[in-house]
Design an enzyme around this catalytic site. Structure first.
Site, mmCIF file in Angstrom:
data_model
loop_
_atom_site.group_PDB
_atom_site.id
_atom_site.type_symbol
_atom_site.label_atom_id
_atom_site.label_comp_id
_atom_site.label_asym_id
_atom_site.label_seq_id
_atom_site.Cartn_x
_atom_site.Cartn_y
_atom_site.Cartn_z
ATOM 1 N N CYS A 40 -1.919 -2.014 0.342
ATOM 2 C CA CYS A 40 -0.973 -1.323 -0.543
ATOM 3 C C CYS A 40 -0.159 -2.340 -1.344
ATOM 4 C CB CYS A 40 -0.046 -0.441 0.295
ATOM 5 S SG CYS A 40 1.241 0.379 -0.677
ATOM 6 N N THR A 91 7.268 1.745 0.052
ATOM 7 C CA THR A 91 7.442 0.983 1.281
ATOM 8 C C THR A 91 6.440 1.494 2.294
ATOM 9 O OG1 THR A 91 9.088 0.105 2.794
ATOM 10 C CG2 THR A 91 9.112 2.473 2.459
#
Length: 179
Positions: A165, A7
């Site tokens: 990401c 995350t």
């Protein structure tokens, strides 16, 4: 068995305002399990913000323990964090938790690490998770070169992290404290 992980959580403090935000992606290995998870919470009568990264069940456990310490210490952020990390270092179950928290109130931003450390970051900014370095770099550049409010910096930092990401998506939750 593979862990749920990854995350991006970022916190920015500017003036008397603080913003904490995170993306909504939860992955298991290389599969996206959920894209709308809420990893940012308001605690202690909406006076404290908390965001978590790491193994999902571990992060929930850690957050619940922190919230209990916050209640016990009447919302005193630093004391609750130190007490939690003391437990973290001495409790066999807690020591195995693979999670991190960013917590913030009107005065302090703290990072609680998986090693039982309490860190107060520099520059009024902290970021954790797989996209944390991307978000932190973006936020630092925006803090140094703009007058944007913290919630805008958090949003733009999360967008950049999500572009770079693979474990970070563009579904953001952002909470703020202060004037």
């Amino acid at each position: 068995m593979e862990q749920f992980h990854a995350t991006t959580i970022v916190c920015v403090r500017r003036g008397n305002r603080v913003a904490l935000g995170g993306d909504g992606q939860v992955t298991l290995g290389n599969i996206v399990i959920k894209g709308t998870a809420r990893k940012i919470r308001r605690l202690y009568h909406d006076k404290v913000l908390a965001g978590f990264a790491g193994a999902t069940a571990d992060a929930f456990t850690l957050q619940e323990r922190f919230e209990a310490k916050l209640e016990k210490h009447q919302g005193h952020l630093m004391r609750a964090a130190v007490e939690l990390t003391r437990d973290w270092r001495t409790d066999r179950v807690l020591r195995r938790l693979e999670a991190m928290l960013i917590v913030a109130d009107a005065e302090h931003t703290l990072v609680l690490t998986g090693n039982g450390d309490v860190l107060e970051p520099e520059h009024g900014l902290a970021a954790i998770g797989s996209g944390g370095a991307y978000a932190q770099s973006a936020a630092l550049a925006l803090l140094r070169n703009t007058e944007l409010p913290p919630e805008t910096i958090v949003k733009q930092s999360l967008e950049i992290a999500g572009d770079l990401c693979i474990y970070t998506n563009q579904n953001h939750v952002i909470e703020t404290l202060g004037g």
